[in-house]
Design a protein around this motif. Structure first.
Motif, PDB file in Angstrom:
ATOM      1  N   ASN A 154     -10.860  -6.224   7.614  1.00 35.70           N
ATOM      2  CA  ASN A 154     -11.866  -5.166   7.584  1.00 35.70           C
ATOM      3  C   ASN A 154     -11.250  -3.837   7.167  1.00 35.70           C
ATOM      4  OD1 ASN A 154     -13.950  -6.846   8.347  1.00 35.70           O
ATOM      5  ND2 ASN A 154     -13.698  -6.453  10.537  1.00 35.70           N
ATOM      6  N   ARG A 155     -10.053  -3.551   7.679  1.00 38.25           N
ATOM      7  CA  ARG A 155      -9.325  -2.364   7.255  1.00 38.25           C
ATOM      8  C   ARG A 155      -8.327  -2.788   6.183  1.00 38.25           C
ATOM      9  NH1 ARG A 155     -10.379   2.609   7.593  1.00 38.25           N
ATOM     10  NH2 ARG A 155      -8.227   3.185   8.048  1.00 38.25           N
ATOM     11  N   SER A 156      -8.848  -3.166   5.038  1.00 41.10           N
ATOM     12  CA  SER A 156      -8.047  -3.767   3.985  1.00 41.10           C
ATOM     13  C   SER A 156      -7.016  -2.787   3.428  1.00 41.10           C
ATOM     14  CB  SER A 156      -8.968  -4.227   2.849  1.00 41.10           C
ATOM     15  OG  SER A 156      -8.239  -4.504   1.687  1.00 41.10           O
ATOM     16  N   ALA A 157      -5.759  -3.224   3.383  1.00 39.14           N
ATOM     17  CA  ALA A 157      -4.712  -2.411   2.774  1.00 39.14           C
ATOM     18  C   ALA A 157      -4.985  -2.214   1.287  1.00 39.14           C
ATOM     19  CB  ALA A 157      -3.353  -3.075   2.979  1.00 39.14           C
ATOM     20  N   LYS A 158      -5.597  -3.206   0.653  1.00 34.77           N
ATOM     21  CA  LYS A 158      -5.916  -3.092  -0.767  1.00 34.77           C
ATOM     22  C   LYS A 158      -6.926  -1.974  -1.006  1.00 34.77           C
ATOM     23  CE  LYS A 158      -7.600  -5.815  -4.705  1.00 34.77           C
ATOM     24  NZ  LYS A 158      -7.947  -7.180  -5.168  1.00 34.77           N
ATOM     25  N   VAL A 159      -7.978  -1.948  -0.214  1.00 39.55           N
ATOM     26  CA  VAL A 159      -9.000  -0.914  -0.377  1.00 39.55           C
ATOM     27  C   VAL A 159      -8.404   0.468  -0.099  1.00 39.55           C
ATOM     28  CG1 VAL A 159     -11.154   0.004   0.567  1.00 39.55           C
ATOM     29  CG2 VAL A 159     -10.941  -2.439   0.101  1.00 39.55           C
ATOM     30  N   PHE A 193       1.323   1.890 -12.775  1.00 37.36           N
ATOM     31  CA  PHE A 193       2.084   1.012 -11.888  1.00 37.36           C
ATOM     32  C   PHE A 193       1.406   0.923 -10.526  1.00 37.36           C
ATOM     33  CE2 PHE A 193       5.730   0.624  -8.804  1.00 37.36           C
ATOM     34  CZ  PHE A 193       5.946  -0.732  -9.015  1.00 37.36           C
ATOM     35  N   ALA A 194       0.931   2.064 -10.024  1.00 32.54           N
ATOM     36  CA  ALA A 194       0.248   2.072  -8.733  1.00 32.54           C
ATOM     37  C   ALA A 194      -0.961   1.145  -8.752  1.00 32.54           C
ATOM     38  CB  ALA A 194      -0.178   3.493  -8.371  1.00 32.54           C
ATOM     39  N   TYR A 195      -1.710   1.181  -9.836  1.00 33.03           N
ATOM     40  CA  TYR A 195      -2.892   0.321  -9.933  1.00 33.03           C
ATOM     41  C   TYR A 195      -2.492  -1.151  -9.964  1.00 33.03           C
ATOM     42  CZ  TYR A 195      -7.347  -1.575 -11.561  1.00 33.03           C
ATOM     43  OH  TYR A 195      -8.494  -2.297 -11.667  1.00 33.03           O
ATOM     44  N   ASP A 196      -1.451  -1.485 -10.725  1.00 31.16           N
ATOM     45  CA  ASP A 196      -1.003  -2.881 -10.793  1.00 31.16           C
ATOM     46  C   ASP A 196      -0.616  -3.402  -9.411  1.00 31.16           C
ATOM     47  OD1 ASP A 196      -1.419  -3.003 -13.495  1.00 31.16           O
ATOM     48  OD2 ASP A 196       0.685  -2.657 -14.043  1.00 31.16           O
ATOM     49  N   VAL A 197       0.076  -2.566  -8.627  1.00 27.53           N
ATOM     50  CA  VAL A 197       0.466  -2.991  -7.284  1.00 27.53           C
ATOM     51  C   VAL A 197      -0.772  -3.130  -6.401  1.00 27.53           C
ATOM     52  CG1 VAL A 197       1.796  -2.397  -5.221  1.00 27.53           C
ATOM     53  CG2 VAL A 197       2.727  -1.886  -7.490  1.00 27.53           C
ATOM     54  N   ALA A 198      -1.681  -2.163  -6.487  1.00 30.18           N
ATOM     55  CA  ALA A 198      -2.866  -2.169  -5.617  1.00 30.18           C
ATOM     56  C   ALA A 198      -3.712  -3.415  -5.833  1.00 30.18           C
ATOM     57  CB  ALA A 198      -3.699  -0.912  -5.849  1.00 30.18           C
ATOM     58  N   VAL A 199      -3.970  -3.769  -7.083  1.00 30.75           N
ATOM     59  CA  VAL A 199      -4.840  -4.931  -7.327  1.00 30.75           C
ATOM     60  C   VAL A 199      -4.133  -6.237  -7.007  1.00 30.75           C
ATOM     61  CG1 VAL A 199      -6.258  -3.731  -9.033  1.00 30.75           C
ATOM     62  CG2 VAL A 199      -4.238  -5.015  -9.786  1.00 30.75           C
ATOM     63  N   ALA A 200      -2.808  -6.204  -6.856  1.00 32.90           N
ATOM     64  CA  ALA A 200      -2.071  -7.420  -6.500  1.00 32.90           C
ATOM     65  C   ALA A 200      -2.036  -7.659  -5.000  1.00 32.90           C
ATOM     66  CB  ALA A 200      -0.642  -7.336  -7.037  1.00 32.90           C
ATOM     67  N   ILE A 201      -2.516  -6.697  -4.204  1.00 29.77           N
ATOM     68  CA  ILE A 201      -2.494  -6.838  -2.749  1.00 29.77           C
ATOM     69  C   ILE A 201      -3.518  -7.892  -2.326  1.00 29.77           C
ATOM     70  CG2 ILE A 201      -2.932  -5.682  -0.547  1.00 29.77           C
ATOM     71  CD1 ILE A 201      -2.013  -3.077  -1.866  1.00 29.77           C
ATOM     72  N   ALA A 202      -3.076  -8.851  -1.551  1.00 29.93           N
ATOM     73  CA  ALA A 202      -3.968  -9.878  -1.009  1.00 29.93           C
ATOM     74  C   ALA A 202      -4.239  -9.543   0.452  1.00 29.93           C
ATOM     75  CB  ALA A 202      -3.325 -11.253  -1.140  1.00 29.93           C
ATOM     76  N   GLY A 221       0.812  -1.204   0.000  1.00 29.78           N
ATOM     77  CA  GLY A 221       0.000   0.000   0.000  1.00 29.78           C
ATOM     78  C   GLY A 221       0.850   1.261   0.000  1.00 29.78           C
ATOM     79  N   GLU A 222       1.973   1.239   0.736  1.00 28.19           N
ATOM     80  CA  GLU A 222       2.879   2.392   0.734  1.00 28.19           C
ATOM     81  C   GLU A 222       3.500   2.592  -0.645  1.00 28.19           C
ATOM     82  OE1 GLU A 222       3.327   4.590   3.183  1.00 28.19           O
ATOM     83  OE2 GLU A 222       1.764   3.490   4.270  1.00 28.19           O
ATOM     84  N   ILE A 223       3.781   1.497  -1.336  1.00 29.77           N
ATOM     85  CA  ILE A 223       4.326   1.598  -2.690  1.00 29.77           C
ATOM     86  C   ILE A 223       3.303   2.229  -3.627  1.00 29.77           C
ATOM     87  CG2 ILE A 223       5.148   0.258  -4.674  1.00 29.77           C
ATOM     88  CD1 ILE A 223       6.232  -1.773  -2.532  1.00 29.77           C
ATOM     89  N   VAL A 224       2.039   1.851  -3.479  1.00 28.12           N
ATOM     90  CA  VAL A 224       0.977   2.467  -4.284  1.00 28.12           C
ATOM     91  C   VAL A 224       0.965   3.976  -4.069  1.00 28.12           C
ATOM     92  CG1 VAL A 224      -1.519   2.639  -4.595  1.00 28.12           C
ATOM     93  CG2 VAL A 224      -0.454   0.392  -4.326  1.00 28.12           C
ATOM     94  N   ARG A 225       1.042   4.403  -2.815  1.00 33.59           N
ATOM     95  CA  ARG A 225       1.023   5.840  -2.524  1.00 33.59           C
ATOM     96  C   ARG A 225       2.245   6.543  -3.122  1.00 33.59           C
ATOM     97  NH1 ARG A 225      -1.148   3.039   1.619  1.00 33.59           N
ATOM     98  NH2 ARG A 225      -3.174   3.734   2.403  1.00 33.59           N
ATOM     99  N   GLY A 226       3.394   5.881  -3.020  1.00 33.45           N
ATOM    100  CA  GLY A 226       4.590   6.476  -3.601  1.00 33.45           C
ATOM    101  C   GLY A 226       4.493   6.614  -5.106  1.00 33.45           C
TER     102      GLY A 226
END
Length: 453
Positions: free
Chosen positions: A115-120, A102-111, A88-93
């Motif tokens: 409830n406080r999902s890092a992906k969301v 690139f941010a989107y590719d990383v975000a959708v790869a988060i498993a 999630g920090e990489i997405v923000r960066g």
């Protein structure tokens, strides 16, 4: 392809294996501090501690724009939840750099199914950045990947708020309208809007967050000083609750800007039962900020009697403490009935006592806080205040007086970070290196590195 490669560890970010291999780091640079942090992390025996340290290193790299190196670091984190947070920090960066693909590719790869999902959270952060950059359509397309329908609608509201913060209020209102109207009914979006099974009627979420987006926009307009436009936005909200919350935000902004009379007038227009609570708390705080403690205290007492909470008394006690009236502030705090509110008041008073050089008195107040974690948080806030003002020795003395061995390492690491934020990089590095605990030493060094251009 890029994200698959970096998360597989194909890139060559490596840590030196011994302290002798470290660069001199004088003056401190982000590269040498990250290497030193990595060495400290590699020397940790417990996997969870290594993961926590590597998370901070990855987050620092992401903040510095070293996205490939951050991805390599994240790939080495064994704990799935911690690894998700690092991604999630990489997405923000990446979003800060404008590399939205690139941010989107990383975000959708988060498993991450918490409830406080890092992906969301990552997808929401990306959408906010896209909206701020003017790509509103792209932002709405990004949040389609959020499976939870409630959080998806909430993210759409954050898109509208991001546009408003950029200064384009008409575009923000149009974005908010998409939550409740054409976005829901657009054919090519329908598959992404199907309920996940958590709810049967996701349109109710859309209506709620449409209203909340307008509430936020009204607050942004008010904070910018455009009260007339803010009131117009608030009045346009079709829901009584949302309209009342918007009026409350506007009144709070007016009170914060010192216009108590106008804030009172706005508060009178709030129609929902008990909907003026936050506005009245802000008015009491505004009175106290102007030095009218008698009127503020009278209003705060009436708020507690009417609403059964002491937030206004907390505000007045805090203002009294900032003015140096510690005896009066403690007396005000003693009137608070709600335990949580009383704790917040004591925490605020303790911080002001420490700022005034009354560390012993501050710790006496801290000792009256029943929850151990809240006591720690208060002392941490105090040490940060002292360190930021250059009183590093006093901050560490206070930490040593209060803390156990385990807590001391965390507190000293926070002192180092406060020094760095205040611009004392050499002192911050020296403080960080004095931390015996390898995990917190790594965390402090990585945090300092992130603050160096």
């Amino acid at each position: 392809m890029r994200i698959a490669l970096v998360l597989a560890g194909a890139l060559g970010w490596t840590h030196p294996t011994t302290a002798a291999d470290l660069p001199a780091c004088a003056p401190p640079t982000s590269a040498c501090l990250l290497q030193e942090a990595g060495t400290a992390a590699e020397g940790l025996d417990r996997q969870l501690e290594r993961d926590e340290a590597r998370f901070e290193i990855a987050a620092a790299m992401a903040r510095l724009g070293l996205l490939d190196a951050a991805s390599q670091e994240a790939a080495g984190i064994e704990n799935a939840s911690i690894r998700a947070g690092a991604m999630g920090e990489i997405v923000r960066g990446a979003a800060r750099q404008g590399d939205f693909a690139f941010a989107y590719d990383v975000a959708v790869a988060i498993a991450d199914a918490r409830n406080r999902s890092a992906k969301v959270q990552a997808l929401e952060a990306l959408a906010i950045a896209q909206a701020a950059a003017g790509d509103i359509d792209g932002a709405f397309a990004t949040v389609i990947a959020i499976d939870n329908p409630y959080r998806r609608s909430q993210a759409q509201a954050e898109i509208a708020a991001s546009v408003a913060r950029s200064g384009d209020i008409p575009a923000a209102i149009r974005a908010a309208s998409r939550i409740a109207m054409d976005y829901w009914f657009t054919d090519d979006q329908q598959q992404g809007k199907i309920a996940s099974g958590l709810v049967a009627r996701t349109d109710e979420f859309d209506q709620f967050w449409f209203h909340e987006a307008l509430v936020t926009i009204a607050g942004i307009q008010a904070s910018a000083g455009d009260i007339v436009a803010a009131l117009q936005t608030a009045q346009a909200i079709p829901d009584l609750g949302g309209r009342s919350r918007a009026m409350g935000r506007i009144a709070a902004e007016q009170a914060g800007q010192g216009d108590i009379a106008a804030a009172r007038e706005t508060a009178r227009r709030i129609a929902a039962a008990y909907g003026d609570r936050d506005a009245m708390v802000a008015i009491a705080d505004g009175m106290a900020a102007q030095g009218d403690f008698a009127a503020a205290l009278d209003l705060a007492r009436r708020i507690q009697a009417a609403y059964g909470e002491g937030a206004a008394l907390v505000a007045v006690a805090t203002r009294q403490a900032r003015a140096g009236a510690f005896k009066a502030s403690l007396a005000t705090a003693a009137e608070i009935d709600d335990v949580d509110d009383l704790i917040h008041a004591r925490a605020a008073i303790a911080q002001e006592l420490a700022r005034a050089g009354e560390e012993a008195a501050a710790l006496d107040v801290v000792a009256q806080i029943p929850d151990r974690r809240l006591r720690f948080d208060t002392v941490q806030a105090i040490t940060e205040v002292l360190a930021t003002s250059g009183e590093v020795a006093r901050a560490i003395d206070l930490a040593e007086t209060f803390a156990s061995r385990g807590d001391l390492a965390e507190l000293v690491a926070e002192v180092a970070l406060a020094q760095a934020r205040a611009g004392d990089l050499d002192g911050a590095v020296a403080t960080a290196r004095s931390v015996d605990d390898g995990m917190f030493r790594a965390i402090a060094l990585a945090g300092i590195a992130a603050l160096i251009p």
